[in-house]
Design a protein around this motif. Structure first.
Motif, PDB file in Angstrom:
ATOM      1  N   ILE A  58      10.706   3.259  -5.213  1.00 37.23           N
ATOM      2  CA  ILE A  58       9.326   2.832  -5.500  1.00 37.23           C
ATOM      3  C   ILE A  58       8.889   3.305  -6.888  1.00 37.23           C
ATOM      4  O   ILE A  58       8.290   2.542  -7.654  1.00 37.23           O
ATOM      5  N   LEU A  59       9.212   4.556  -7.239  1.00 37.81           N
ATOM      6  CA  LEU A  59       8.828   5.085  -8.543  1.00 37.81           C
ATOM      7  C   LEU A  59       9.525   4.322  -9.677  1.00 37.81           C
ATOM      8  O   LEU A  59       8.918   4.019 -10.705  1.00 37.81           O
ATOM      9  N   LYS A  60      10.813   3.989  -9.459  1.00 38.08           N
ATOM     10  CA  LYS A  60      11.528   3.210 -10.465  1.00 38.08           C
ATOM     11  C   LYS A  60      10.964   1.805 -10.576  1.00 38.08           C
ATOM     12  O   LYS A  60      10.831   1.257 -11.680  1.00 38.08           O
ATOM     13  N   ARG A  61      10.622   1.203  -9.428  1.00 33.99           N
ATOM     14  CA  ARG A  61      10.080  -0.140  -9.431  1.00 33.99           C
ATOM     15  C   ARG A  61       8.740  -0.199 -10.182  1.00 33.99           C
ATOM     16  O   ARG A  61       8.400  -1.211 -10.776  1.00 33.99           O
ATOM     17  N   ASN A  62       8.019   0.908 -10.129  1.00 36.68           N
ATOM     18  CA  ASN A  62       6.724   0.952 -10.802  1.00 36.68           C
ATOM     19  C   ASN A  62       6.797   1.666 -12.160  1.00 36.68           C
ATOM     20  O   ASN A  62       5.784   2.097 -12.697  1.00 36.68           O
ATOM     21  N   GLU A  86       0.828  -1.204   0.000  1.00 42.88           N
ATOM     22  CA  GLU A  86       0.000   0.000   0.000  1.00 42.88           C
ATOM     23  C   GLU A  86       0.865   1.258   0.000  1.00 42.88           C
ATOM     24  O   GLU A  86       0.429   2.301  -0.489  1.00 42.88           O
ATOM     25  N   VAL A  87       2.068   1.147   0.540  1.00 42.56           N
ATOM     26  CA  VAL A  87       2.973   2.295   0.511  1.00 42.56           C
ATOM     27  C   VAL A  87       3.321   2.636  -0.930  1.00 42.56           C
ATOM     28  O   VAL A  87       3.332   3.801  -1.329  1.00 42.56           O
ATOM     29  N   ASP A  88       3.605   1.596  -1.734  1.00 47.12           N
ATOM     30  CA  ASP A  88       3.877   1.809  -3.155  1.00 47.12           C
ATOM     31  C   ASP A  88       2.713   2.527  -3.818  1.00 47.12           C
ATOM     32  O   ASP A  88       2.887   3.479  -4.584  1.00 47.12           O
ATOM     33  N   LYS A  89       1.518   2.060  -3.511  1.00 44.87           N
ATOM     34  CA  LYS A  89       0.322   2.641  -4.110  1.00 44.87           C
ATOM     35  C   LYS A  89       0.179   4.107  -3.734  1.00 44.87           C
ATOM     36  O   LYS A  89      -0.115   4.959  -4.583  1.00 44.87           O
ATOM     37  N   THR A  90       0.407   4.409  -2.462  1.00 41.93           N
ATOM     38  CA  THR A  90       0.296   5.789  -1.990  1.00 41.93           C
ATOM     39  C   THR A  90       1.314   6.683  -2.690  1.00 41.93           C
ATOM     40  O   THR A  90       0.988   7.771  -3.175  1.00 41.93           O
ATOM     41  N   VAL A  91       2.561   6.211  -2.762  1.00 42.12           N
ATOM     42  CA  VAL A  91       3.623   6.991  -3.393  1.00 42.12           C
ATOM     43  C   VAL A  91       3.303   7.254  -4.861  1.00 42.12           C
ATOM     44  O   VAL A  91       3.426   8.384  -5.353  1.00 42.12           O
ATOM     45  N   CYS A  92       2.866   6.239  -5.558  1.00 45.60           N
ATOM     46  CA  CYS A  92       2.560   6.379  -6.985  1.00 45.60           C
ATOM     47  C   CYS A  92       1.381   7.318  -7.224  1.00 45.60           C
ATOM     48  O   CYS A  92       1.382   8.125  -8.168  1.00 45.60           O
ATOM     49  N   PHE A 116       7.279  12.628   2.877  1.00 49.38           N
ATOM     50  CA  PHE A 116       6.735  13.091   4.152  1.00 49.38           C
ATOM     51  C   PHE A 116       5.377  12.462   4.433  1.00 49.38           C
ATOM     52  O   PHE A 116       5.131  11.922   5.512  1.00 49.38           O
ATOM     53  N   TYR A 117       4.469  12.506   3.452  1.00 46.44           N
ATOM     54  CA  TYR A 117       3.113  12.002   3.662  1.00 46.44           C
ATOM     55  C   TYR A 117       3.050  10.476   3.692  1.00 46.44           C
ATOM     56  O   TYR A 117       2.215   9.904   4.389  1.00 46.44           O
ATOM     57  N   ALA A 118       3.932   9.818   2.922  1.00 44.77           N
ATOM     58  CA  ALA A 118       3.908   8.356   2.885  1.00 44.77           C
ATOM     59  C   ALA A 118       4.714   7.734   4.017  1.00 44.77           C
ATOM     60  O   ALA A 118       4.658   6.527   4.233  1.00 44.77           O
ATOM     61  N   GLY A 119       5.470   8.567   4.731  1.00 46.03           N
ATOM     62  CA  GLY A 119       6.251   8.057   5.849  1.00 46.03           C
ATOM     63  C   GLY A 119       7.470   7.259   5.432  1.00 46.03           C
ATOM     64  O   GLY A 119       7.868   6.309   6.108  1.00 46.03           O
ATOM     65  N   VAL A 120       8.071   7.642   4.290  1.00 51.32           N
ATOM     66  CA  VAL A 120       9.279   6.967   3.807  1.00 51.32           C
ATOM     67  C   VAL A 120      10.338   8.024   3.534  1.00 51.32           C
ATOM     68  O   VAL A 120      10.080   9.219   3.598  1.00 51.32           O
ATOM     69  N   SER A 121      11.543   7.571   3.212  1.00 49.20           N
ATOM     70  CA  SER A 121      12.618   8.504   2.894  1.00 49.20           C
ATOM     71  C   SER A 121      12.569   8.865   1.415  1.00 49.20           C
ATOM     72  O   SER A 121      11.922   8.184   0.606  1.00 49.20           O
ATOM     73  N   ARG A 122      13.265   9.939   1.045  1.00 47.95           N
ATOM     74  CA  ARG A 122      13.323  10.324  -0.379  1.00 47.95           C
ATOM     75  C   ARG A 122      13.933   9.205  -1.234  1.00 47.95           C
ATOM     76  O   ARG A 122      13.407   8.904  -2.305  1.00 47.95           O
ATOM     77  N   PRO A 123      15.044   8.554  -0.784  1.00 44.04           N
ATOM     78  CA  PRO A 123      15.579   7.452  -1.587  1.00 44.04           C
ATOM     79  C   PRO A 123      14.555   6.338  -1.804  1.00 44.04           C
ATOM     80  O   PRO A 123      14.507   5.727  -2.873  1.00 44.04           O
ATOM     81  N   GLN A 124      13.730   6.071  -0.794  1.00 44.16           N
ATOM     82  CA  GLN A 124      12.688   5.049  -0.948  1.00 44.16           C
ATOM     83  C   GLN A 124      11.657   5.467  -1.986  1.00 44.16           C
ATOM     84  O   GLN A 124      11.136   4.633  -2.733  1.00 44.16           O
ATOM     85  N   VAL A 125      11.351   6.770  -2.019  1.00 42.42           N
ATOM     86  CA  VAL A 125      10.407   7.269  -3.033  1.00 42.42           C
ATOM     87  C   VAL A 125      10.952   6.987  -4.427  1.00 42.42           C
ATOM     88  O   VAL A 125      10.239   6.486  -5.305  1.00 42.42           O
ATOM     89  N   LEU A 160       0.359   9.798  -5.250  1.00 42.65           N
ATOM     90  CA  LEU A 160       0.775  11.167  -4.949  1.00 42.65           C
ATOM     91  C   LEU A 160       1.659  11.729  -6.060  1.00 42.65           C
ATOM     92  O   LEU A 160       1.564  12.906  -6.419  1.00 42.65           O
ATOM     93  N   TYR A 161       2.517  10.869  -6.619  1.00 46.14           N
ATOM     94  CA  TYR A 161       3.377  11.298  -7.721  1.00 46.14           C
ATOM     95  C   TYR A 161       2.544  11.652  -8.952  1.00 46.14           C
ATOM     96  O   TYR A 161       2.801  12.648  -9.629  1.00 46.14           O
ATOM     97  N   ALA A 162       1.516  10.841  -9.210  1.00 42.55           N
ATOM     98  CA  ALA A 162       0.641  11.087 -10.349  1.00 42.55           C
ATOM     99  C   ALA A 162      -0.138  12.395 -10.195  1.00 42.55           C
ATOM    100  O   ALA A 162      -0.512  13.035 -11.180  1.00 42.55           O
ATOM    101  N   GLN A 163      -0.362  12.782  -8.937  1.00 45.34           N
ATOM    102  CA  GLN A 163      -1.080  14.032  -8.663  1.00 45.34           C
ATOM    103  C   GLN A 163      -0.178  15.253  -8.785  1.00 45.34           C
ATOM    104  O   GLN A 163      -0.637  16.379  -8.659  1.00 45.34           O
ATOM    105  N   GLY A 164       1.112  14.998  -9.026  1.00 42.51           N
ATOM    106  CA  GLY A 164       2.045  16.100  -9.211  1.00 42.51           C
ATOM    107  C   GLY A 164       2.762  16.549  -7.958  1.00 42.51           C
ATOM    108  O   GLY A 164       3.452  17.571  -7.966  1.00 42.51           O
ATOM    109  N   MET A 165       2.632  15.804  -6.861  1.00 47.27           N
ATOM    110  CA  MET A 165       3.302  16.194  -5.616  1.00 47.27           C
ATOM    111  C   MET A 165       4.800  15.965  -5.743  1.00 47.27           C
ATOM    112  O   MET A 165       5.239  14.994  -6.363  1.00 47.27           O
TER     113      MET A 165
END
Length: 202
Positions: free
Chosen positions: A195-199, A163-169, A183-192, A171-176
């Motif tokens: 996740i974006l690369k993985r998806n 679900e973290v992947d889903k949240t990150v994706c 910050f909102y997903a509770g992960v680090s920038r490297p994790q973001v 939010l990214y699609a919304q232009g955040m």
């Protein structure tokens, strides 16, 4: 006095994005910065030279301008504590990326507008509440998924496509931007980024 504050986590980053956003906001609102403070340090610590000097300088009636709420810190508990510190001293915080938090708590005569101060407090607490709910939901669903996999005898490794992947994706699609996503997903920038690369979004 009007202060600006910018922060980056490492020397590999620069302040340009934050500086440009602050300059544009000031130009649009006919505001001039008196003193600018900055730090190159993780938001996990509040032992920051520039930030501490700004806190010592700011008094009731002053305004602090930041681009993003997470410039204050990296976790909600810390940010809430810092926000309360400034709020208790009637120091106005302008968060450019959040229009409802960019309103001044002072009227044209320099008096505190209690309605605006109250509105900003509600918006801030709502943001904290929603972020905490999202983190709890992600944690619960990930735990449930891991338990189900373990019950089925599936070898567990580091979970992906959670679900973290889903949240990150989403939010990214919304232009955040990636800092706010982290910050909102509770992960680090490297994790973001991971996740974006993985998806396949980067």
């Amino acid at each position: 006095m009007i202060y600006s504050y910018t922060r980056v986590s490492t020397n590999k980053q620069d302040y340009l994005r934050q500086d440009e956003a602050i300059k544009k906001w000031c130009a649009d609102n006919n505001v001039e910065i008196d003193v600018s403070f900055s730090d190159t340090i993780t938001g996990k610590t509040f032992n920051r030279d520039g930030y501490n000097r700004m806190k010592q300088a700011a008094v009731s009636g002053d305004t602090i301008i930041i681009k993003e709420l997470d410039r204050l810190g990296r976790d909600w508990d810390g940010i809430k504590e810092e926000w309360k510190y400034f709020d208790d001293k009637d120091i106005n915080i302008v968060v450019i990326d959040m229009p409802l938090l960019s309103q001044a708590i002072y009227d044209k005569d320099g008096n505190i507008d209690l309605n605006i101060k109250f509105l900003k407090a509600i918006v801030f607490e709502t943001l904290c509440y929603n972020a905490e709910l999202e983190r709890q939901k992600n944690s619960r669903r990930t735990s449930e998924k891991l338990q189900a996999m373990k019950a089925e005898g599936i070898k567990l490794g580091r979970p992906v496509n959670t679900e973290v992947d889903k949240t990150v994706c989403e939010l990214y699609a919304q232009g955040m931007n990636k800092s706010d996503i982290a910050f909102y997903a509770g992960v680090s920038r490297p994790q973001v980024y991971t996740i974006l690369k993985r998806n396949h979004l980067m």
